[in-house]
Design a protein around this motif. Structure first.
Motif, PDB file in Angstrom:
ATOM      1  N   LEU A 114     -19.040  38.789  47.138  1.00 26.62           N
ATOM      2  CA  LEU A 114     -19.429  40.195  47.082  1.00 26.62           C
ATOM      3  C   LEU A 114     -20.725  40.457  47.847  1.00 26.62           C
ATOM      4  O   LEU A 114     -20.902  41.521  48.451  1.00 26.62           O
ATOM      5  N   ALA A 115     -21.617  39.485  47.872  1.00 28.28           N
ATOM      6  CA  ALA A 115     -22.895  39.645  48.576  1.00 28.28           C
ATOM      7  C   ALA A 115     -22.694  39.837  50.081  1.00 28.28           C
ATOM      8  O   ALA A 115     -23.581  40.357  50.762  1.00 28.28           O
ATOM      9  N   LYS A 116     -21.539  39.442  50.603  1.00 30.78           N
ATOM     10  CA  LYS A 116     -21.255  39.576  52.039  1.00 30.78           C
ATOM     11  C   LYS A 116     -20.564  40.902  52.373  1.00 30.78           C
ATOM     12  O   LYS A 116     -20.234  41.165  53.524  1.00 30.78           O
ATOM     13  N   ILE A 117     -20.335  41.730  51.351  1.00 27.05           N
ATOM     14  CA  ILE A 117     -19.657  43.018  51.527  1.00 27.05           C
ATOM     15  C   ILE A 117     -20.701  44.128  51.463  1.00 27.05           C
ATOM     16  O   ILE A 117     -21.524  44.154  50.549  1.00 27.05           O
ATOM     17  N   SER A 118     -20.651  45.044  52.404  1.00 23.71           N
ATOM     18  CA  SER A 118     -21.578  46.189  52.399  1.00 23.71           C
ATOM     19  C   SER A 118     -21.187  47.152  51.293  1.00 23.71           C
ATOM     20  O   SER A 118     -20.011  47.256  50.927  1.00 23.71           O
ATOM     21  N   THR A 119     -22.175  47.871  50.771  1.00 23.15           N
ATOM     22  CA  THR A 119     -21.898  48.807  49.676  1.00 23.15           C
ATOM     23  C   THR A 119     -20.914  49.886  50.097  1.00 23.15           C
ATOM     24  O   THR A 119     -20.109  50.330  49.277  1.00 23.15           O
ATOM     25  N   HIS A 120     -20.913  50.287  51.371  1.00 19.30           N
ATOM     26  CA  HIS A 120     -19.963  51.314  51.805  1.00 19.30           C
ATOM     27  C   HIS A 120     -18.543  50.772  51.956  1.00 19.30           C
ATOM     28  O   HIS A 120     -17.592  51.532  52.092  1.00 19.30           O
ATOM     29  N   GLU A 121     -18.379  49.448  51.912  1.00 17.32           N
ATOM     30  CA  GLU A 121     -17.047  48.845  52.032  1.00 17.32           C
ATOM     31  C   GLU A 121     -16.366  48.657  50.681  1.00 17.32           C
ATOM     32  O   GLU A 121     -15.189  48.296  50.633  1.00 17.32           O
ATOM     33  N   LEU A 122     -17.057  48.890  49.592  1.00 19.86           N
ATOM     34  CA  LEU A 122     -16.509  48.720  48.248  1.00 19.86           C
ATOM     35  C   LEU A 122     -16.540  50.054  47.514  1.00 19.86           C
ATOM     36  O   LEU A 122     -17.596  50.659  47.373  1.00 19.86           O
ATOM     37  N   VAL A 123     -15.365  50.482  47.068  1.00 21.99           N
ATOM     38  CA  VAL A 123     -15.251  51.753  46.351  1.00 21.99           C
ATOM     39  C   VAL A 123     -14.747  51.454  44.939  1.00 21.99           C
ATOM     40  O   VAL A 123     -13.560  51.171  44.751  1.00 21.99           O
ATOM     41  N   PRO A 124     -15.626  51.495  43.935  1.00 25.09           N
ATOM     42  CA  PRO A 124     -15.207  51.217  42.557  1.00 25.09           C
ATOM     43  C   PRO A 124     -14.534  52.430  41.919  1.00 25.09           C
ATOM     44  O   PRO A 124     -14.650  53.554  42.402  1.00 25.09           O
ATOM     45  N   GLY A 125     -13.838  52.190  40.820  1.00 20.40           N
ATOM     46  CA  GLY A 125     -13.216  53.273  40.061  1.00 20.40           C
ATOM     47  C   GLY A 125     -12.028  53.900  40.746  1.00 20.40           C
ATOM     48  O   GLY A 125     -11.739  55.073  40.536  1.00 20.40           O
ATOM     49  N   LYS A 126     -11.306  53.125  41.567  1.00 24.47           N
ATOM     50  CA  LYS A 126     -10.148  53.650  42.303  1.00 24.47           C
ATOM     51  C   LYS A 126      -8.889  52.908  41.888  1.00 24.47           C
ATOM     52  O   LYS A 126      -8.721  51.721  42.179  1.00 24.47           O
ATOM     53  N   GLN A 127      -8.005  53.623  41.203  1.00 24.63           N
ATOM     54  CA  GLN A 127      -6.732  53.037  40.786  1.00 24.63           C
ATOM     55  C   GLN A 127      -5.636  53.547  41.709  1.00 24.63           C
ATOM     56  O   GLN A 127      -5.369  54.757  41.775  1.00 24.63           O
ATOM     57  N   LEU A 128      -4.988  52.646  42.422  1.00 29.83           N
ATOM     58  CA  LEU A 128      -3.882  53.003  43.306  1.00 29.83           C
ATOM     59  C   LEU A 128      -2.697  53.476  42.470  1.00 29.83           C
ATOM     60  O   LEU A 128      -2.314  52.803  41.507  1.00 29.83           O
ATOM     61  N   ILE A 129      -2.133  54.639  42.824  1.00 33.50           N
ATOM     62  CA  ILE A 129      -0.955  55.116  42.106  1.00 33.50           C
ATOM     63  C   ILE A 129       0.286  55.170  42.990  1.00 33.50           C
ATOM     64  O   ILE A 129       1.403  55.148  42.502  1.00 33.50           O
ATOM     65  N   SER A 130       0.082  55.241  44.317  1.00 31.39           N
ATOM     66  CA  SER A 130       1.239  55.197  45.225  1.00 31.39           C
ATOM     67  C   SER A 130       0.754  54.894  46.635  1.00 31.39           C
ATOM     68  O   SER A 130      -0.418  55.064  46.966  1.00 31.39           O
ATOM     69  N   PHE A 131       1.699  54.431  47.434  1.00 29.19           N
ATOM     70  CA  PHE A 131       1.415  54.237  48.854  1.00 29.19           C
ATOM     71  C   PHE A 131       2.693  54.478  49.626  1.00 29.19           C
ATOM     72  O   PHE A 131       3.793  54.358  49.097  1.00 29.19           O
ATOM     73  N   SER A 132       2.539  54.874  50.879  1.00 36.04           N
ATOM     74  CA  SER A 132       3.700  55.118  51.716  1.00 36.04           C
ATOM     75  C   SER A 132       3.424  54.644  53.137  1.00 36.04           C
ATOM     76  O   SER A 132       2.291  54.697  53.613  1.00 36.04           O
ATOM     77  N   GLN A 133       4.475  54.163  53.748  1.00 34.08           N
ATOM     78  CA  GLN A 133       4.378  53.695  55.125  1.00 34.08           C
ATOM     79  C   GLN A 133       4.664  54.866  56.049  1.00 34.08           C
ATOM     80  O   GLN A 133       5.669  55.554  55.897  1.00 34.08           O
ATOM     81  N   GLU A 134       3.771  55.100  56.977  1.00 32.91           N
ATOM     82  CA  GLU A 134       3.955  56.142  57.977  1.00 32.91           C
ATOM     83  C   GLU A 134       4.244  55.460  59.308  1.00 32.91           C
ATOM     84  O   GLU A 134       4.352  54.236  59.367  1.00 32.91           O
ATOM     85  N   GLU A 135       4.342  56.239  60.365  1.00 27.48           N
ATOM     86  CA  GLU A 135       4.669  55.692  61.689  1.00 27.48           C
ATOM     87  C   GLU A 135       3.833  54.458  62.048  1.00 27.48           C
ATOM     88  O   GLU A 135       4.366  53.387  62.241  1.00 27.48           O
ATOM     89  N   GLN A 136       2.545  54.618  62.164  1.00 26.73           N
ATOM     90  CA  GLN A 136       1.668  53.525  62.576  1.00 26.73           C
ATOM     91  C   GLN A 136       0.586  53.184  61.553  1.00 26.73           C
ATOM     92  O   GLN A 136      -0.371  52.502  61.885  1.00 26.73           O
TER      93      GLN A 136
END
Length: 169
Positions: A114-136
């Protein structure tokens, strides 16, 4: 942020953090989405074999792990009565593979990554509920109503990950 080389990583545990570091080394932008609102040092002690230590060296955290952990100097497997079943040749293995195995607390390993990850690269409190594949690209939606897009989506949030399901097309 360009979506061309942007990876969305669901889960900021050991596998998510290691994936993020490896991708960053290859020039990718990464964003880790973690369901927990804050990092808690949970887990137990783990053994990192020589091949894991070599991988951690490539990720840039091997030295930190060596400082936080302890090299394995002996290893024995016993039955439930305490009778010795086998003594592992840890010195021979270290010489053969060019690295010691290490004992470390899981939370310490996670903190080193975690020490090698920037604070802007980690978003806490995010639960994925769906994902979809688009063209690219891939589109990810979260329980709080927010969403994002990236080139790839990596499910690193455990055995019950939503990412193991087929995306909506």
């Amino acid at each position: 942020m360009s979506n061309e080389k942007h990876a969305l990583i669901i889960g900021a545990g050991l596998s998510g953090l290691a994936s993020a570091l490896a991708l960053k080394q290859k020039g990718w932008q990464v964003t880790l989405y973690e369901q927990a609102k804050e990092h808690k040092g949970i887990g137990a002690g783990i053994v990192l074999a020589a091949n894991a230590m070599k991988a951690l060296d490539k990720l840039g955290v091997g030295q930190e792990v060596r400082e936080l952990g302890a090299a394995v100097r002996s290893a024995r497997i016993r039955d439930w009565k305490g009778n010795l079943l086998v003594e592992l040749p840890v010195a021979e293995q270290a010489e053969r593979y060019g690295a010691d195995s290490y004992l470390i607390h899981r939370a310490d390993l996670q903190q080193a990554l975690l020490a090698k990850i920037s604070t802007h690269e980690l978003v806490p409190g995010k639960q994925l509920i769906s994902f979809s594949q688009e063209e690219q690209r891939v589109h990810a939606a979260f329980a709080d109503g927010s969403s994002t897009r990236g080139a790839i989506l990596i499910g690193a949030d455990g055995i019950h990950s939503l990412c193991t399901e087929e995306p909506v097309r």
